[in-house]
Design a protein around this motif. Structure first.
Motif, short mmCIF file in Angstrom:
data_model
loop_
_atom_site.label_atom_id
_atom_site.label_comp_id
_atom_site.label_asym_id
_atom_site.label_seq_id
_atom_site.Cartn_x
_atom_site.Cartn_y
_atom_site.Cartn_z
N ALA A 71 0.86 -1.19 0.00
CA ALA A 71 0.00 0.00 0.00
C ALA A 71 0.89 1.23 0.00
N GLY A 72 0.50 2.25 -0.75
CA GLY A 72 1.27 3.49 -0.80
C GLY A 72 2.22 3.52 -1.98
N GLU A 73 2.51 2.36 -2.56
CA GLU A 73 3.42 2.33 -3.71
C GLU A 73 2.61 2.35 -5.00
N LYS A 74 3.29 2.71 -6.09
CA LYS A 74 2.58 2.81 -7.38
C LYS A 74 2.35 1.40 -7.93
N ILE A 75 1.16 1.19 -8.46
CA ILE A 75 0.81 -0.13 -8.97
C ILE A 75 0.88 -0.12 -10.49
N GLN A 76 1.36 -1.23 -11.08
CA GLN A 76 1.44 -1.32 -12.54
C GLN A 76 0.55 -2.44 -13.02
N TYR A 116 -2.39 -4.86 -5.06
CA TYR A 116 -1.98 -4.44 -3.72
C TYR A 116 -2.08 -5.63 -2.77
N GLU A 117 -1.08 -5.74 -1.94
CA GLU A 117 -1.01 -6.82 -0.96
C GLU A 117 -2.07 -6.56 0.12
N SER A 118 -2.97 -7.49 0.33
CA SER A 118 -4.03 -7.24 1.32
C SER A 118 -4.08 -8.30 2.43
#
Ligand code: AMP
Ligand code: MG
Length: 397
Positions: A190-195, A200-202
């Protein structure tokens, strides 16, 4: 063993519970005890109430002299607190307040709403019966009675009961600390840019909530790529906790490295693959003193296997007696069948005594899970009809 062999849920649960043990007890202050589990039985040192006292603001009287219309002379006052050792006889009254000790000779309280005050006298507006509005010594709790069972969860009302006994500290089970490793090359914090192609790791958020919910402490949560060296290092850190939970990578794909990596570190793998839907690739093993749980990466599978296998293990380690999720029955709103080869935990909503499955019943379907509060286990071959009463496991509240 056949390549796709599975063990039953019951066997998995038994193996896990055989492998974990209650941690040593510790003494803590009473007010730190909420949600801990008692490590010993406790007995009442004092009865409740500890003395006969008034249940109302009013007047202590002798009931035999108390018919409506009668006048009584007020000869003193007894507030809550120190006993003034007052005594009355028929025809007299003592002003008294809630919780105040009963004056000697009095056998009833008349409420202040039921009299008319006239200077130093009162006039009764009602008849009075012996025993009225008196809280008798020991009527709630007797001296020596068991007030807390070993393994019982300490709740707010339990704390109040212990406090009523003047107890300042108590023995409870030790804390359980858990490390989490989320594996998967596709995961982004979370908080990092996703491509494109990443998610996102949940699972660590899910597991942190679930751990907290059953009284364990999340000591660390780290993310690890599907890469053996990093996984070895993460596992070596994680096994310093009492419990290590690894999510993802426990299945049979080329990138599923958890089992082989654990084995290379000397782990004893007791369980791999359980007849449960969702959650089949579940793994349980041990490295040294650490209990290692490998949960499938799909969020709903991780959720179900946590509740069915990790939660009871944690509760046992904490010293709890009851390892089951809270149960409830409800009327099923739809027909449900299970023609698969594993018991199916259907996620749904229990509301107003009715259970309705919610969302897609697939192991990736996190939204549906988030809208549910209960699980219905549908056994292999079972056919449940709308309108039937079913037993649920409640996981929320
Ligand atoms: P795996 O068990 O590694 O095969 O993963 C199964 C599915 O769960 C894949 O779609 C993964 O992307 C997803 N997944 C694995 N780990 C996580 C995680 N920590 N958070 C969210 N989804 C995950
Ligand atoms: Mg994976």
């Amino acid at each position: 063993m056949k390549a796709d062999a599975m063990i039953s849920e019951e066997e998995a649960r038994r193996k896990i519970l055989d492998a974990v043990h209650p941690l040593p007890e510790r003494r803590i202050s009473l007010l730190s005890g909420l949600d801990c589990f008692a490590a010993e039985d406790c007995f009442a040192r004092l009865p409740l109430p500890n003395f006969d006292n008034s249940a109302m603001d009013g007047y202590a009287v002798v009931a035999t002299s108390c018919r409506a219309g009668e006048r009584l002379r007020v000869i003193g006052e007894q507030p809550a607190g120190l006993d003034r050792q007052l005594r009355i006889s028929p025809g007299k009254a003592i002003r008294i307040f809630t919780g105040a000790p009963m004056p000697a000779g009095a056998d009833a309280i008349v409420m202040q709403e039921d009299i008319t005050r006239d200077g130093a006298e009162i006039v009764l507006n009602v008849d009075v019966d012996p025993g009225e509005f008196i809280r008798k010594r020991g009527c709630d709790l007797s001296e020596g009675q068991k007030i807390l069972h070993k393994g019982e969860r300490i709740r707010a009302a339990t704390l109040a009961l212990l406090a009523s006994q003047g107890i300042v500290d108590l023995a409870v089970g030790s804390e359980v600390s858990a490390a989490i490793i989320s594996t998967g090359d596709e995961l982004v914090k979370a908080g990092e840019k996703i491509q494109q192609g990443q998610i996102y790791e949940s699972n660590s958020a899910l597991l942190q909530g679930l751990l907290q919910g059953c009284g364990a402490i999340m000591e660390s949560a780290e993310y690890c790529r599907d890469e053996r060296e990093s996984l070895i290092e993460a596992i070596e850190r994680g096994i310093k906790s009492q419990i290590l939970i690894i999510t993802g990578g426990v299945s049979v794909g080329k990138h599923d490295l958890v089992q082989s990596t654990l084995r290379s570190l000397g782990a004893k793998i007791d369980i791999w693959r359980v007849a449960i839907k969702p959650g089949k690739p579940f793994l349980f093993g041990r490295v040294d003193q650490c209990a290692v749980f490998g949960l499938p990466g799909n969020p709903v599978s991780a959720f179900i296997t946590f509740l069915q296998f990790v939660r009871p293990a944690i509760l046992k380690m904490l010293g709890a007696i009851n390892l089951d999720l809270p149960a409830a029955s409800a009327r099923l709103v739809v027909d449900l069948t299970n023609d698969g080869d594993r018991p199916h935990y259907v996620r749904g909503k229990l509301e107003d005594g009715k259970f309705t499955p919610v969302g897609r019943q697939e192991s990736h379907a996190l939204f549906g899970l988030s809208q549910s509060n209960a699980l219905l286990r549908v056994a292999v071959g079972e056919l449940l009809k709308a309108g039937e009463i079913v037993d649920l496991q409640i996981w929320d509240g």
